[in-house]
Scaffold this motif. Structure first.
Motif: not given
Length: 599
Positions: A403-414, A571-584
């Motif tokens: 549904l992100m029709l007009k936006k650049e969509c960052v893709t990720n794995p599962i 800044n956000f890169d919207y990329q899924l990374k393995q592990g626990v978030v470090k920055n809030m």
């Protein structure tokens, strides 16, 4: 085909149809002028030939016949004009849709259900919804069928694969799909399934045999009086008197039938639309199992469904002429036209009352399948998921939010390869956690309804999808936010206790309570879900919850979305990374927006 070629395809179709439209407008103008001149000729015939009744009768009869032929020609051209305008509209809207504009498509607001397993959380219905993106149904029964499919996705692998094959066969058939849409959209007065099943109940008539021959007796008398008038055996006034009497008699007899012609109009026009749809489908030789089943299920004694419905075309075409007062009065006076038509309708109902449910089911499924095929056609970079039955898997590469029709969509794995596994997603505010959950949820749903998914590759072992992403409180039901969330969790546990296989997506478990209670309850819930061998995703801000990975290393995997702050900007890169978030980023954003004083 790529998106550039798809744009050109729709643009070319629009251009061709616009050229055809201009030609039709010129022809319609010519027929209209000819009809006007003929009407003037009829008036002049009455004026100049009134004294010669024999010649007047002959001349008027010929001119009336010619006038009727001009009316039919005009109606045919006008129908072609309307169809061409509709085809332009269909292609124009598709061109808008593939460029991110869905405003001209039905949102399906009537299907929004805040308590549904997943549809409300995943924006399946409503503004800029999945339904608005997919729906191209042109019948009321098809629209409801598509909504039902979205609300009740398939779980059995063989059924998904069967529908996949059906959609794959229909996807390249652009002409067939748009012709189906055209036929359906040409009738804006279609009845719903319930109304149609009520309409087809026939009336019980008294002295039915006598009533059936009455129109033929009246027609015979009118013909004899016309012949006698031409031969000057009887005065023309007798024929005129009987003609007027026949109009009155027609009105009286029509009232003897429970279903008046006005009540029959929508039913007849709806079935006329179904006839044209079946004729279109029967012209194509389908190969996929489901498509052949849908057509063959409507055969009766080796008669094609269109043949069974064929009488409806003539009845429907005749009933449309009621809008022309001249035609209605002429035919009613000559042979009790409306009454005769009503009798035919009632007879047809008796003969086909048991076939109607089969026709409805077949056409509603085809209509929904065409929408799903159109979705696949409009997204040539999407792929069909692999349905895995031997062992549990949910693995995908480059999954994007459809549904992100007009936006650049960052893709990720599962990646999940066994029962009883969960991914715990942590991340800063606005980093992409919720979008990722909906990305997985929507593609999971698309896979389970048989169409293509926004992914480079997607392997799935289907289970019942259930989510808790957008729980809200209810003042009307005196229900708090926290209690509403507990109710959803209770539904999940009840389903698992009944032996259902689930795929669960949760966003911030127990966010309506304090942090200590929340951690304790969330931990216990996840452990119970693992024990019950179910799978899912959980997004959380509670970092302590990620410690479950150390306790259950084969069952839980931590992933995160990170954010960075550079030169006072986040800044956000919207990329899924393995592990626990470090920055809030909550404290930073509050200072940035002036909520907190800068120190």
């Amino acid at each position: 085909m790529n998106m550039e070629q798809l744009n050109k395809e729709y643009a070319q179709r629009i251009s061709n149809k616009k050229k055809n439209l201009q030609k039709l407008k010129k022809r319609i103008f010519g027929v209209s002028m000819a009809r006007t001149l003929l009407f003037i000729s009829i008036c002049l015939s009455f004026y100049y030939l009134w004294q010669n009744k024999s010649l007047l009768s002959t001349t008027i009869s010929l001119e009336a016949l010619l006038f009727i032929l001009f009316i039919k020609a005009h109606n045919k051209l006008f129908k072609q004009k309307k169809e061409t305008e509709l085809l332009i509209q269909i292609n124009q809207r598709e061109l808008e849709a593939i460029n991110g504009d869905l405003k001209n498509f039905d949102k399906g607001d009537e299907f929004i259900d805040h308590t549904h397993f997943y549809s409300f959380d995943l924006d399946v219905f409503g503004e800029n919804s999945l339904f608005q993106l997919i729906n191209r149904t042109s019948t009321k029964i098809g629209k409801i069928k598509l909504a039902n499919w979205l609300n009740n996705h398939l779980i059995k692998s063989e059924q998904i694969l069967k529908r996949q094959e059906s959609i794959k066969e229909i996807t390249p058939l652009l002409q067939l799909r748009q012709s189906f849409q055209l036929i359906g959209l040409s009738n804006e007065e279609q009845l719903t399934e319930l109304d149609l099943l009520q309409w087809i109940q026939p009336s019980k008539l008294k002295k039915e045999r006598l009533l059936k021959i009455t129109p033929y007796l009246v027609a015979t008398i009118n013909m004899l009086l016309l012949i006698f008038a031409i031969l000057q055996i009887t005065p023309i006034s007798i024929g005129v008197i009987f003609f007027v009497f026949s109009i009155v008699l027609n009105t009286i007899l029509v009232r003897q039938i429970k279903a008046k012609l006005e009540d029959n109009t929508k039913g007849l026009l709806t079935l006329s639309t179904y006839t044209s749809l079946f004729m279109l489908l029967e012209e194509h030789k389908f190969e996929s199992e489901l498509n052949k089943e849908l057509i063959n299920s409507c055969y009766q004694k080796e008669k094609r469904p269109s043949r069974q419905l064929n009488k409806i075309i003539n009845l429907s075409d005749n009933i449309k002429q009621r809008n022309n007062l001249f035609i209605a009065l002429l035919f009613n006076g000559l042979f009790l036209w409306e009454f005769h038509l009503s009798l035919k309708i009632e007879q047809w109902k008796k003969e086909h009352i048991t076939s109607l449910p089969k026709w409805i089911e077949s056409l509603s499924q085809f209509d929904a399948l065409i929408s799903l095929a159109n979705f696949a056609y409009n997204h040539p970079t999407y792929t069909y998921p692999n349905i895995v039955t031997e062992e549990y898997t949910l693995c995908g590469q480059d999954l994007g939010h459809p549904l992100m029709l007009k936006k650049e969509c960052v893709t990720n794995p599962i990646s999940m390869n066994s029962r009883g596994t969960f991914l715990i997603i942590t991340g800063a505010n606005m980093a992409g956690k919720s979008t990722y959950l909906r990305t997985i949820g929507l593609n999971y749903l698309l896979a389970c309804i048989g169409t293509t998914v926004y992914a480079k590759k997607f392997n799935i072992s289907p289970s019942q999808l259930i989510t808790s992403l957008r729980t809200s409180d209810s003042l009307m039901e005196n229900e708090s936010y926290f209690f509403a969330e507990l109710k959803r969790l209770k539904v999940i546990i009840d389903l698992l206790n009944k032996g259902n296989n689930l795929f669960i997506i949760l966003d911030e478990i127990l966010k309506g309570t304090n942090s200590i209670d929340k951690l304790k309850g969330s931990t216990a819930l996840i452990e119970q879900l693992i024990h019950k061998e179910t799978n899912g995703l959980i997004a959380t801000h509670d970092i302590q919850l990620t410690e479950l990975e150390h306790r259950y290393p084969k069952k839980i995997t931590n992933f995160c979305f990170e954010s960075t702050i550079n030169n006072g900007e986040i800044n956000f890169d919207y990329q899924l990374k393995q592990g626990v978030v470090k920055n809030m980023n909550a404290y930073f954003l509050m200072r940035k927006m002036g909520i907190l004083n800068k120190r």
